[in-house]
Write a protein that holds these residues in place. Structure first.
Motif, PDB file in Angstrom:
ATOM      1  N   UNK A   2       0.835  -1.208   0.000  1.00 53.56           N
ATOM      2  CA  UNK A   2       0.000   0.000   0.000  1.00 53.56           C
ATOM      3  C   UNK A   2       0.866   1.254   0.000  1.00 53.56           C
ATOM      4  N   UNK A   3       0.255   2.379  -0.318  1.00 53.26           N
ATOM      5  CA  UNK A   3       0.982   3.654  -0.332  1.00 53.26           C
ATOM      6  C   UNK A   3       1.536   3.950   1.064  1.00 53.26           C
ATOM      7  N   UNK A   4       0.680   3.765   2.066  1.00 52.01           N
ATOM      8  CA  UNK A   4       1.157   3.881   3.450  1.00 52.01           C
ATOM      9  C   UNK A   4       0.809   2.591   4.168  1.00 52.01           C
ATOM     10  N   UNK A   5       1.790   2.044   4.844  1.00 51.05           N
ATOM     11  CA  UNK A   5       1.577   0.750   5.486  1.00 51.05           C
ATOM     12  C   UNK A   5       2.250   0.725   6.861  1.00 51.05           C
ATOM     13  N   UNK A   6       1.405   0.746   7.900  1.00 42.41           N
ATOM     14  CA  UNK A   6       1.924   0.614   9.273  1.00 42.41           C
ATOM     15  C   UNK A   6       1.687  -0.827   9.705  1.00 42.41           C
ATOM     16  N   UNK A   7       2.726  -1.465  10.200  1.00 39.17           N
ATOM     17  CA  UNK A   7       2.582  -2.849  10.632  1.00 39.17           C
ATOM     18  C   UNK A   7       3.162  -3.014  12.025  1.00 39.17           C
ATOM     19  N   UNK A   8       2.320  -3.440  12.950  1.00 42.91           N
ATOM     20  CA  UNK A   8       2.727  -3.619  14.356  1.00 42.91           C
ATOM     21  C   UNK A   8       3.484  -2.409  14.878  1.00 42.91           C
ATOM     22  N   UNK A   9       3.045  -1.228  14.459  1.00 43.76           N
ATOM     23  CA  UNK A   9       3.754   0.000  14.815  1.00 43.76           C
ATOM     24  C   UNK A   9       3.592   0.320  16.307  1.00 43.76           C
ATOM     25  N   UNK A  10       4.736   0.502  16.963  1.00 42.08           N
ATOM     26  CA  UNK A  10       4.758   0.849  18.393  1.00 42.08           C
ATOM     27  C   UNK A  10       5.533   2.151  18.542  1.00 42.08           C
ATOM     28  N   UNK A  11       4.990   3.077  19.354  1.00 46.12           N
ATOM     29  CA  UNK A  11       5.810   4.234  19.727  1.00 46.12           C
ATOM     30  C   UNK A  11       5.845   4.386  21.233  1.00 46.12           C
ATOM     31  N   UNK A  12       7.046   4.407  21.768  1.00 51.41           N
ATOM     32  CA  UNK A  12       7.229   4.645  23.203  1.00 51.41           C
ATOM     33  C   UNK A  12       7.933   5.975  23.388  1.00 51.41           C
ATOM     34  N   UNK A  13       7.317   6.868  24.168  1.00 53.30           N
ATOM     35  CA  UNK A  13       8.024   8.089  24.573  1.00 53.30           C
ATOM     36  C   UNK A  13       8.795   7.725  25.835  1.00 53.30           C
ATOM     37  N   UNK A  53      -1.808  12.238  17.109  1.00 52.30           N
ATOM     38  CA  UNK A  53      -0.720  13.138  16.683  1.00 52.30           C
ATOM     39  C   UNK A  53       0.607  12.392  16.610  1.00 52.30           C
ATOM     40  N   UNK A  54       0.786  11.455  17.501  1.00 53.90           N
ATOM     41  CA  UNK A  54       2.007  10.633  17.447  1.00 53.90           C
ATOM     42  C   UNK A  54       2.060   9.898  16.113  1.00 53.90           C
ATOM     43  N   UNK A  55       0.919   9.348  15.706  1.00 57.09           N
ATOM     44  CA  UNK A  55       0.878   8.655  14.417  1.00 57.09           C
ATOM     45  C   UNK A  55       1.182   9.630  13.270  1.00 57.09           C
ATOM     46  N   UNK A  56       0.583  10.824  13.325  1.00 52.41           N
ATOM     47  CA  UNK A  56       0.821  11.824  12.271  1.00 52.41           C
ATOM     48  C   UNK A  56       2.322  12.110  12.144  1.00 52.41           C
ATOM     49  N   UNK A  57       3.004  12.226  13.274  1.00 51.99           N
ATOM     50  CA  UNK A  57       4.439  12.533  13.233  1.00 51.99           C
ATOM     51  C   UNK A  57       5.248  11.388  12.623  1.00 51.99           C
ATOM     52  N   UNK A  58       4.757  10.173  12.765  1.00 52.82           N
ATOM     53  CA  UNK A  58       5.425   9.041  12.118  1.00 52.82           C
ATOM     54  C   UNK A  58       5.302   9.110  10.599  1.00 52.82           C
ATOM     55  N   UNK A  59       4.171   9.629  10.126  1.00 58.90           N
ATOM     56  CA  UNK A  59       3.945   9.677   8.675  1.00 58.90           C
ATOM     57  C   UNK A  59       4.933  10.604   7.995  1.00 58.90           C
ATOM     58  N   UNK A  60       5.508  11.509   8.765  1.00 55.01           N
ATOM     59  CA  UNK A  60       6.439  12.479   8.230  1.00 55.01           C
ATOM     60  C   UNK A  60       7.862  12.222   8.731  1.00 55.01           C
ATOM     61  N   UNK A  61       8.056  11.050   9.330  1.00 55.09           N
ATOM     62  CA  UNK A  61       9.358  10.656   9.877  1.00 55.09           C
ATOM     63  C   UNK A  61       9.895  11.661  10.896  1.00 55.09           C
ATOM     64  N   UNK A  62       8.977  12.405  11.537  1.00 55.75           N
ATOM     65  CA  UNK A  62       9.410  13.251  12.657  1.00 55.75           C
ATOM     66  C   UNK A  62       9.667  12.350  13.858  1.00 55.75           C
ATOM     67  N   UNK A  63       8.971  11.223  13.880  1.00 53.81           N
ATOM     68  CA  UNK A  63       9.227  10.171  14.868  1.00 53.81           C
ATOM     69  C   UNK A  63       9.455   8.881  14.088  1.00 53.81           C
ATOM     70  N   UNK A  64      10.207   7.980  14.670  1.00 59.28           N
ATOM     71  CA  UNK A  64      10.416   6.680  14.017  1.00 59.28           C
ATOM     72  C   UNK A  64       9.960   5.567  14.957  1.00 59.28           C
ATOM     73  N   UNK A  65       9.596   4.413  14.392  1.00 59.12           N
ATOM     74  CA  UNK A  65       9.014   3.345  15.216  1.00 59.12           C
ATOM     75  C   UNK A  65       9.964   2.862  16.324  1.00 59.12           C
ATOM     76  N   UNK A  66       9.394   2.646  17.516  1.00 60.50           N
ATOM     77  CA  UNK A  66      10.146   1.965  18.568  1.00 60.50           C
ATOM     78  C   UNK A  66      10.193   0.476  18.237  1.00 60.50           C
ATOM     79  N   UNK A  67       9.077  -0.024  17.703  1.00 60.31           N
ATOM     80  CA  UNK A  67       8.996  -1.396  17.178  1.00 60.31           C
ATOM     81  C   UNK A  67       8.059  -1.370  15.981  1.00 60.31           C
ATOM     82  N   UNK A  68       8.112  -2.410  15.181  1.00 56.84           N
ATOM     83  CA  UNK A  68       7.253  -2.482  14.010  1.00 56.84           C
ATOM     84  C   UNK A  68       7.780  -1.585  12.906  1.00 56.84           C
ATOM     85  N   UNK A  69       6.971  -1.425  11.850  1.00 55.51           N
ATOM     86  CA  UNK A  69       7.452  -0.661  10.701  1.00 55.51           C
ATOM     87  C   UNK A  69       6.384   0.279  10.169  1.00 55.51           C
ATOM     88  N   UNK A  70       6.865   1.320   9.500  1.00 53.38           N
ATOM     89  CA  UNK A  70       5.978   2.203   8.749  1.00 53.38           C
ATOM     90  C   UNK A  70       6.647   2.481   7.402  1.00 53.38           C
TER      91      UNK A  70
END
Ligand code: ADP
Ligand code: MG
Length: 284
Positions: A2-13, A53-70
């Protein structure tokens, strides 16, 4: 893919004290799966703190996955060599238009982004014109942004993102600070960009009324995708939506309550027109 594909995406602050010792961990995205196809209008719905908002920041690589992929158009956001390309793909629009407008004249503000990345000047002006026309703000091109209404400012901010020619625009609660007229203007503008220019839209919101025309809806709660489907499918589940503290549109609620009282209406009525059609059908 897919154009955008999040799989098992985890973000830990990770919260640290002054010495850099870990004080705590906040899991903001918890095993999130989400897919967006090119040209779709996707809505991400969720109460405050659900991780939008955390997810939005991942879409722009302002944040990167702690686990999983985007992946954005096949590019892994963890790959630093792709950060620039990823940011070109997905433009961002935030809540507060005042923080996004920098120039003192509308058309200069819209031209600022392309100028900054070295687009040549004829091309900049073409883009400024097309973008301002697309959001219905061309006649304000020589105005000062300060004098515009919230909805107009937000449309200028959207034009500024459009001028960068992204394939996708991510809007993080773009109408949260606007009055009802402003909200309507902004929604119409983004639907038009989607339909007429084929721009992929990811609309993040906590207003359910705004997602009735989306192609597909994801509902988030505590960092997880807890519901997904077409607006009709998702809005059929009134009780579940209430559990996630989302306000169901009044017309959907009215139809749901009438149904509970025995009126044979179908589930997932989203608009007045659908309600009237259903009433007409059962009264015949
Ligand atoms: P939403 O946009 O849906 O309101 P957010 O993505 O902003 O949700 O926040 C998700 C969770 O992560 C919340 O519990 C929030 O308190 C926490 N959070 C957000 N930003 C940070 C940060 N910079 N540091 C620590 N925790 C954060
Ligand atoms: Mg947010």
């Amino acid at each position: 893919m897919s154009f955008i594909e999040a799989k098992n995406l985890v973000h830990e602050y990770i919260m640290r004290d002054d010495e850099g010792n870990v004080e705590g961990v906040q899991v903001a995205l918890d095993d999130m799966d989400l897919n967006v196809e090119k040209g779709q209008f996707i809505a991400v719905l969720g109460h405050n703190g659900s991780g939008k908002s955390t997810f939005a920041k991942h879409l722009n690589a302002l944040l990167v996955p702690s686990e999983g992929t985007l992946f954005v158009d096949g590019m892994d956001t963890r790959d630093e060599s792709k950060t620039f390309d990823i940011r070109q793909k997905a433009g961002m629009v935030f809540q507060n238009p005042d923080n996004q407008i920098i120039a003192s004249v509308v058309q200069e503000d819209v031209g600022f982004g392309p100028e900054n990345i070295g687009v040549e000047s004829d091309e900049i002006w073409t883009r400024v014109e097309n973008s301002l026309k697309a959001v219905g703000m061309w006649k304000y091109r020589e105005h000062s942004p300060n004098k515009l209404s919230g909805g107009q400012k937000q449309r200028v901010a959207i034009a500024g993102v459009m001028a960068m020619e992204p394939e996708c625009i991510v809007l993080d609660e773009p109408t949260a600070m606007l009055d009802p007229d402003g909200r309507k203007e902004v929604l119409e503008a983004i639907h038009k960009l989607n339909k007429e220019k084929g721009v992929t839209i990811i609309l993040i919101t906590h207003y359910m009324e705004e997602v009735v025309d989306a192609d597909y809806v994801y509902v988030m709660d505590q960092g997880k995708v807890v519901m997904e489907g077409t607006p009709t499918g998702v809005f059929s589940q009134v009780e579940t939506l209430k559990e996630y503290r989302l306000d169901v549109p009044q017309i959907t609620l009215l139809a749901y309550e009438l149904k509970q009282q025995g009126v044979p209406l179908r589930d997932g009525i989203l608009t007045r027109e659908e309600f009237v059609q259903e009433m007409d059908r059962i009264c015949r």
